[in-house]
Design a protein around this motif. Structure first.
Motif, short mmCIF file in Angstrom:
data_model
loop_
_atom_site.label_atom_id
_atom_site.label_comp_id
_atom_site.label_asym_id
_atom_site.label_seq_id
_atom_site.Cartn_x
_atom_site.Cartn_y
_atom_site.Cartn_z
N ASP A 1 -4.62 9.68 -1.88
CA ASP A 1 -5.20 8.37 -1.61
C ASP A 1 -4.13 7.40 -1.13
OD1 ASP A 1 -8.04 8.36 -2.29
OD2 ASP A 1 -7.41 8.77 -4.35
N CYS A 2 -4.55 6.17 -1.01
CA CYS A 2 -3.65 5.06 -0.74
C CYS A 2 -3.94 4.03 -1.83
CB CYS A 2 -3.96 4.49 0.64
SG CYS A 2 -2.81 3.22 1.17
N SER B 1 -7.33 -0.84 -4.16
CA SER B 1 -7.01 0.53 -3.76
C SER B 1 -8.21 1.21 -3.14
CB SER B 1 -6.53 1.34 -4.97
OG SER B 1 -5.27 0.88 -5.39
N LEU B 2 -7.92 2.22 -2.35
CA LEU B 2 -8.98 2.97 -1.69
C LEU B 2 -9.48 4.09 -2.59
CD1 LEU B 2 -7.31 3.29 1.83
CD2 LEU B 2 -8.95 1.57 1.04
N ARG C 1 0.88 -1.18 0.00
CA ARG C 1 0.00 0.00 0.00
C ARG C 1 0.90 1.21 0.00
NH1 ARG C 1 -5.06 -0.63 -0.38
NH2 ARG C 1 -6.07 -2.42 0.52
#
Length: 185
Positions: free
Chosen positions: A69-70, A126-127, A63
């Motif tokens: 974002d991450c 992914s977020l 990550r």
């Protein structure tokens, strides 16, 4: 034929562009950039993800923090004891994910490359729920800082546009993504 929801959205934006064109333009862009809910996969998408479970279990999962974002990055290595010909970055398209790029990744690994596959913001592991060229190029930039320089950057569909913009450094205040080759599918 357009769904009822699409007809309503078109009507609202059609009227709003006459009243507040700037505001309606920004709202339309935000709506356009909203990614699908990654938890609501179609049956075909769910089957593809399930079929790729063993493949994904072979990867190292990372990550990485971007400016907004991450993002998830999956690292696939060549067979043990085999030297690497370099690292390839794979970037999928809109409404896609690393699992769908399996054949491509396996091909590069079989040819002796380490492969790093990026799940774009709001996609795969992914977020987030927002994707545009700026935050996508930022995700590629971060992957480059951790895993680059790359022997090649491979982009499929919207991922191709991201790859080209990242390598060309077309996004303000972002350095070029270091790559020997650029492959657009």
């Amino acid at each position: 034929m357009a769904s009822f929801g699409m007809k309503v959205i078109r009507g609202v934006f059609g009227a709003a562009e006459h009243v507040a064109p700037g505001l309606s333009g920004r709202a339309a862009f935000e709506l356009f950039c909203r990614t699908p809910n990654i938890k609501s996969l179609s049956d075909g998408e769910r089957r593809a993800v399930e079929r790729a479970a063993g493949f994904m279990a072979q990867a190292r999962h990372h990550r990485l923090k971007t400016r907004t974002d991450c993002v998830a990055v999956h690292e696939f290595r060549t067979e043990p004891g085999r030297g690497s010909r370099g690292t390839v970055l794979v970037i999928h398209g809109w409404r896609s994910r690393t699992e769908y790029m399996r054949a491509l990744i396996e091909g590069f690994c079989g040819a002796g490359y380490k492969v790093v596959s990026l799940d774009l913001p709001g996609h795969g592991h992914s977020l987030g729920r927002h994707l545009n060229m700026v935050n996508a190029v930022d995700a590629a930039r971060v992957a480059g800082e951790w895993f680059g320089p790359f022997a090649a950057v491979v982009g499929h569909s919207f991922g191709g546009a991201i790859a080209a913009n990242a390598v060309a450094a077309s996004v303000k205040d972002m350095p070029p993504l270091a790559a020997e080759r650029l492959v657009l599918i």
